[in-house]
Design an enzyme around this catalytic site. Structure first.
Site, PDB file in Angstrom:
ATOM      1  CB  SER A 291      -0.899   0.003   1.232  1.00  0.00           C
ATOM      2  OG  SER A 291      -0.118   0.313   2.370  1.00  0.00           O
ATOM      3  CE  LYS A 292      -0.634   6.139  -3.340  1.00  0.00           C
ATOM      4  NZ  LYS A 292       0.442   6.177  -4.324  1.00  0.00           N
ATOM      5  NE  ARG A 293       0.361   0.652   5.912  1.00  0.00           N
ATOM      6  CZ  ARG A 293       0.915  -0.531   6.070  1.00  0.00           C
ATOM      7  NH1 ARG A 293       2.027  -0.656   6.752  1.00  0.00           N
ATOM      8  NH2 ARG A 293       0.367  -1.618   5.544  1.00  0.00           N
TER       9      ARG A 293
END
Ligand code: GLU
Length: 504
Positions: free
Chosen positions: A269-271
């Protein structure tokens, strides 16, 4: 169904929802479908699942199409790229936008109504919410729709429809069916008890189809033989199989791909950093590297070869080499692979990839590249082993484009130029480069400059650092003699002279 496959070649589809950019997980799904089609001489269909009106946009569709074509994943049937938002399709099974396929859904629903596998449900959203709440209050798990409209007298149901009462259409799950089973090409045999399957909504009260219904109608109408997609859809598969059966359509083979994880073992994910193909493109990764790297996330070429072309991928791609285990997205490995491609480019390929970045950075024009191609080809040896991505190149070579002056890095000036003796070194460098008998190539320049340190009674390092700072602007630039060659005689001498004001 009014259309069917006419040959035995596989037909596969990639069916993104245009609710965002092309995620790398989606890109991997697209790559596997594409490679599977190409390996088998089949057809790769691109379908836009745009039934979610709130989250789907034309812009996202164009972004996805462009990302697909940047990756080189050409589709045989599907939307036309850059069609000014007209959403035109090409292919015999179109249109390829779900929003344009309502007739197909209406026909399929009619068929299911006729054979009793769909029924109207008049429960209002409020009633359904109340039932869900009641289950919660009572501390029991809500087991899905309680089927209260399932056994309505057909005549009564029809009268309510005729009276204009809002209703959706639900699948009448065949309760005597036995478990829903299928052989997944990646995971083997999977089995789902029939009683866990809800009488789910096929067509909403506003007339729009749900994903599980539209997807099956389209896959059936389009003669899709293999459904290769992420395993986040596994729980949808038994529901979809019931719809295929209700429509009397042949079942495709399913292949569910394991998720891509970040290095911490959580869904990518974006993380974890960039997740869309567009972001990787902007960061300077090469399309062939993205295809190569993403293909490796869950599939391996025999012999564990890591670098392979798209042709090799297509030649060898089979579903039985797909791994059941989640793959880890390793940004360092992607960097490494990108640098390998860059190192292995021929001079012409290297230049072709470099030029757009130089132009974007305002360092040159296309015309200049055409006029001075040999000069531009000279950039490669300076940097090709030092960069991981082409985007790093402009900053690294900007000093080659600054003409008779170059901006001097302050720290380098303080450390190198502002030292006793540097002025004498600059003058000696100027003389050496100005010598009439100096042939202007890197080897001759090197020979001439290597003679200076003994003559000046200085260490080679001292002399070359002065030269480097004065000519290239800092102490860490690419190889010096090749740089001087590209900067040119006049501009080199001018830069050395200009540096004198900072020297001692
Ligand atoms: N539109 C769905 C998605 O993007 C397609 C899933 C499928 O391949 O059936 O997840």
């Amino acid at each position: 169904m009014n259309q069917s496959t006419t040959d035995s070649k596989p037909r596969v589809r990639f069916a993104p929802s245009p609710t965002g950019m092309l995620h790398v997980g989606g890109a991997r799904t697209a790559i596997y479908n594409w490679a599977f089609a190409r390996h088998n001489g089949g057809t790769f269909v691109l379908r836009i699942d745009d039934t979610d009106p709130e989250r789907s946009t034309k812009e996202n569709t164009q972004i996805i199409l462009r990302a697909m074509s940047w990756l080189g994943l050409d589709w045989d049937e599907g939307p036309c790229l850059d069609d000014g938002g007209q959403e035109r399709s090409e292919g015999d099974y179109g249109p390829y936008f779900q929003t344009q396929r309502s007739d197909f859904y209406a026909q399929a629903l009619q068929k299911m109504r006729d054979n009793g596998s769909a029924y109207p449900c008049f429960c209002t959203p409020e009633e359904l919410t109340a039932k869900r709440e009641a289950a919660k209050q009572a501390g029991v798990a809500y087991e899905g729709y309680d089927r209260s409209c399932r056994n309505l007298d057909p005549a009564v149901a029809q009268a309510r429809i005729d009276a204009g009462e809002p209703h959706c259409w639900r699948l009448k799950v065949p309760l005597d069916h036995g478990p829903v089973e299928f052989d997944d090409a990646v995971r083997g045999r999977l089995s789902f008890p029939i009683d866990v399957l809800d009488d789910f909504v096929l067509v909403r009260s506003d007339g729009t189809p749900t994903y599980n219904f539209a997807s099956v109608v389209d896959d059936a109408c389009m003669g899709i033989t293999h459904i290769i997609r992420g395993d986040d859809h596994i729980s949808n598969t038994p529901k979809q199989i019931l719809v295929f059966e209700a429509l009397g359509a042949p079942l495709p083979t399913f292949a569910h791909l394991s998720m891509i994880w970040g290095p911490d073992g959580k869904k990518l994910s974006k993380r974890h950093g960039a997740t869309s193909v567009e972001e990787y493109k902007a960061q300077g990764y090469l399309p062939e590297v993205m295809v190569n790297y993403l293909a490796l996330l869950g599939w391996a070429l025999a012999g564990e070869t890591t670098k392979f072309s798209k042709d090799t991928l297509c030649e060898h791609f089979t579903l039985d080499h797909i791994s059941k285990n989640p793959a880890i997205f390793d940004a360092e490995k992607l960097d490494w692979l990108n640098s390998v491609y860059i190192r292995e480019f021929s001079p012409d390929e290297f230049l072709e990839h470099l030029v757009p970045h130089l132009i974007a950075a305002g360092l040159c024009t296309q015309q200049e590249v055409e006029d001075k191609r040999d000069w531009f080809l000279g950039i490669r040896p300076l940097i090709f082993e030092r960069i991981k991505r082409m985007t790093e190149a402009p900053a690294m070579v900007a000093y080659l484009f600054s003409g008779p002056t170059v901006s001097l890095d302050e720290a380098s000036v303080a450390k190198v130029l502002a030292k006793e003796g540097s002025k004498a070194i600059l003058e000696a460098l100027e003389q050496a480069l100005a010598a009439d008998d100096l042939e202007w190539d890197a080897a001759a320049i090197e020979a001439a400059l290597r003679a200076l340190p003994p003559a000046l009674g200085q260490k080679p390092k001292t002399v070359f650092q002065v030269a480097r700072v004065a000519l290239c602007g800092n102490m860490v630039s690419p190889p010096l003699f090749e740089s001087i060659h590209l900067i040119g005689r006049e501009d080199s001498i001018a830069r050395l002279k200009a540096a004198e004001s900072a020297a001692m």
